[in-house]
Design a protein around this motif. Structure first.
Motif, PDB file in Angstrom:
ATOM      1  N   VAL A  45       0.701  -1.287   0.163  1.00 53.76           N
ATOM      2  CA  VAL A  45       0.038   0.192  -0.109  1.00 53.76           C
ATOM      3  C   VAL A  45       0.961   1.158  -0.096  1.00 53.76           C
ATOM      4  N   GLY A  46       0.735   2.187  -1.092  1.00 49.47           N
ATOM      5  CA  GLY A  46       1.749   3.258  -1.259  1.00 49.47           C
ATOM      6  C   GLY A  46       0.833   4.488  -1.060  1.00 49.47           C
ATOM      7  N   LEU A  47       1.529   5.550  -0.248  1.00 54.34           N
ATOM      8  CA  LEU A  47       0.696   6.767  -0.297  1.00 54.34           C
ATOM      9  C   LEU A  47       1.976   7.882  -0.480  1.00 54.34           C
ATOM     10  N   PRO A  48       1.603   8.613  -1.817  1.00 53.68           N
ATOM     11  CA  PRO A  48       2.365   9.597  -2.132  1.00 53.68           C
ATOM     12  C   PRO A  48       2.287  10.970  -0.907  1.00 53.68           C
ATOM     13  N   TYR A  49       3.482  11.541  -0.850  1.00 53.94           N
ATOM     14  CA  TYR A  49       3.053  12.602   0.042  1.00 53.94           C
ATOM     15  C   TYR A  49       4.057  13.879  -0.578  1.00 53.94           C
ATOM     16  N   ARG A  50       3.743  15.065  -0.001  1.00 56.64           N
ATOM     17  CA  ARG A  50       4.313  16.224  -0.505  1.00 56.64           C
ATOM     18  C   ARG A  50       5.945  16.172   0.316  1.00 56.64           C
ATOM     19  N   GLU A  51       6.922  15.987  -0.709  1.00 57.08           N
ATOM     20  CA  GLU A  51       8.122  15.890  -0.089  1.00 57.08           C
ATOM     21  C   GLU A  51       8.895  17.406   0.140  1.00 57.08           C
ATOM     22  N   GLN A  52       9.891  17.038   0.758  1.00 55.36           N
ATOM     23  CA  GLN A  52      10.825  18.057   1.002  1.00 55.36           C
ATOM     24  C   GLN A  52      12.034  17.860  -0.221  1.00 55.36           C
ATOM     25  N   THR A  53      12.928  18.711  -0.111  1.00 56.42           N
ATOM     26  CA  THR A  53      13.990  18.834  -1.238  1.00 56.42           C
ATOM     27  C   THR A  53      14.731  17.313  -1.240  1.00 56.42           C
ATOM     28  N   ASP A  54      14.810  16.729  -0.033  1.00 54.35           N
ATOM     29  CA  ASP A  54      15.628  15.421   0.037  1.00 54.35           C
ATOM     30  C   ASP A  54      14.627  14.198  -0.146  1.00 54.35           C
ATOM     31  N   GLY A  55      13.547  14.546  -0.577  1.00 56.23           N
ATOM     32  CA  GLY A  55      12.486  13.447  -0.865  1.00 56.23           C
ATOM     33  C   GLY A  55      11.831  12.809   0.573  1.00 56.23           C
ATOM     34  N   MET A  56      12.160  13.254   1.764  1.00 55.28           N
ATOM     35  CA  MET A  56      11.560  13.147   2.892  1.00 55.28           C
ATOM     36  C   MET A  56      10.351  13.817   3.166  1.00 55.28           C
ATOM     37  N   PRO A  57       9.318  13.302   4.042  1.00 60.65           N
ATOM     38  CA  PRO A  57       8.047  14.277   4.408  1.00 60.65           C
ATOM     39  C   PRO A  57       8.604  15.354   5.329  1.00 60.65           C
ATOM     40  N   GLY A  58       7.682  16.344   5.185  1.00 55.59           N
ATOM     41  CA  GLY A  58       7.866  17.373   6.311  1.00 55.59           C
ATOM     42  C   GLY A  58       7.294  17.037   7.658  1.00 55.59           C
ATOM     43  N   ASP A  59       7.320  18.064   8.555  1.00 55.35           N
ATOM     44  CA  ASP A  59       6.636  17.699   9.831  1.00 55.35           C
ATOM     45  C   ASP A  59       5.064  17.227   9.874  1.00 55.35           C
ATOM     46  N   LYS A  60       4.411  18.045   9.142  1.00 57.58           N
ATOM     47  CA  LYS A  60       3.138  17.903   8.884  1.00 57.58           C
ATOM     48  C   LYS A  60       2.662  16.210   8.223  1.00 57.58           C
ATOM     49  N   GLU A  61       3.225  16.193   7.314  1.00 54.81           N
ATOM     50  CA  GLU A  61       3.478  14.774   6.622  1.00 54.81           C
ATOM     51  C   GLU A  61       3.691  13.488   7.307  1.00 54.81           C
ATOM     52  N   SER A  62       4.813  13.787   7.933  1.00 53.00           N
ATOM     53  CA  SER A  62       5.256  12.790   8.955  1.00 53.00           C
ATOM     54  C   SER A  62       4.294  12.399   9.991  1.00 53.00           C
ATOM     55  N   GLU A  63       3.529  13.291  10.533  1.00 51.17           N
ATOM     56  CA  GLU A  63       2.789  13.112  11.634  1.00 51.17           C
ATOM     57  C   GLU A  63       1.676  12.283  11.022  1.00 51.17           C
ATOM     58  N   LEU A  64       0.955  12.494   9.795  1.00 52.13           N
ATOM     59  CA  LEU A  64       0.102  11.833   9.282  1.00 52.13           C
ATOM     60  C   LEU A  64       0.550  10.384   9.020  1.00 52.13           C
ATOM     61  N   LEU A  65       1.758  10.329   8.310  1.00 50.94           N
ATOM     62  CA  LEU A  65       2.060   8.906   8.287  1.00 50.94           C
ATOM     63  C   LEU A  65       2.197   8.284   9.292  1.00 50.94           C
ATOM     64  N   GLU A  66       2.717   8.804  10.347  1.00 47.38           N
ATOM     65  CA  GLU A  66       2.901   8.000  11.714  1.00 47.38           C
ATOM     66  C   GLU A  66       1.518   7.611  12.250  1.00 47.38           C
ATOM     67  N   GLN A  67       0.463   8.504  12.268  1.00 46.07           N
ATOM     68  CA  GLN A  67      -0.906   8.124  12.514  1.00 46.07           C
ATOM     69  C   GLN A  67      -1.523   6.937  11.741  1.00 46.07           C
ATOM     70  N   ILE A  68      -1.132   6.839  10.585  1.00 44.77           N
ATOM     71  CA  ILE A  68      -1.824   5.991   9.632  1.00 44.77           C
ATOM     72  C   ILE A  68      -1.039   4.645   9.900  1.00 44.77           C
ATOM     73  N   THR A  69       0.116   4.681  10.030  1.00 40.35           N
ATOM     74  CA  THR A  69       1.021   3.485  10.375  1.00 40.35           C
ATOM     75  C   THR A  69       0.591   2.927  11.901  1.00 40.35           C
ATOM     76  N   ALA A  70       0.279   3.701  12.639  1.00 44.41           N
ATOM     77  CA  ALA A  70      -0.328   3.035  14.112  1.00 44.41           C
ATOM     78  C   ALA A  70      -1.577   2.470  13.824  1.00 44.41           C
ATOM     79  N   ALA A  71      -2.409   3.366  12.921  1.00 41.55           N
ATOM     80  CA  ALA A  71      -3.841   2.719  12.823  1.00 41.55           C
ATOM     81  C   ALA A  71      -3.910   1.434  12.228  1.00 41.55           C
ATOM     82  N   LEU A  72      -2.842   1.211  10.971  1.00 40.83           N
ATOM     83  CA  LEU A  72      -2.760   0.036  10.500  1.00 40.83           C
ATOM     84  C   LEU A  72      -2.319  -1.164  11.316  1.00 40.83           C
TER      85      LEU A  72
END
Length: 140
Positions: A45-72
């Motif tokens: 299951v993939g979820l594209p996110y708005r990335e920073q210049t290094d390809g990693m998620p910003g703080d807001k995106e990271s928080e959402l991704l961690e909430q989704i991971t915990a729910a799964l």
């Protein structure tokens, strides 16, 4: 990453397309699932996110991704019709890898886990992998 059940190993990898860093987290205590021949379907299951210049998620995106991971993780820990085996993040994409007993039941439980979240632009890939070859290739 928020603490989820199981034993996990995290390491950096490299994107085959862009060469950017991908952070991979692999579950290592999966022998009981792997030994069960009914866990024969691999789903990513993939979820594209708005990335920073290094390809990693910003703080807001990271928080959402961690909430989704915990729910799964919580949903499939309570009803182990699937096991979360890998999580990768980078190059504008978070992916969760699962092995499951049933694609239909997995879909139902996934929808249950994600019900509290807004509609997400998820990407899916599913294959029959009774020998866990995809997992083994990540392990090596």
């Amino acid at each position: 990453m928020e603490e989820i059940k199981g034993k996990w190993l995290t390491y950096p990898s490299e994107s085959t397309g862009s060469g950017r860093t991908i952070i991979v987290t692999t579950r290592t205590d999966i022998d009981k699932f792997r030994a069960n021949p009914r866990f024969r379907y691999r789903i990513t299951v993939g979820l594209p996110y708005r990335e920073q210049t290094d390809g990693m998620p910003g703080d807001k995106e990271s928080e959402l991704l961690e909430q989704i991971t915990a729910a799964l993780a919580d949903t499939f820990d309570k009803d182990p019709v699937a096991v979360l085996t890998e999580i990768s993040t980078g190059d504008g994409l978070r992916e969760w890898g699962f092995y499951t007993l049933s694609l239909h039941i997995f879909q139902r439980k996934l929808n249950e886990a994600l019900a509290p979240f807004p509609l997400l632009p998820l990407q899916f890939d599913a294959e029959e992998d009774p020998e866990w070859e995809s997992y083994t290739s990540v392990e090596e």
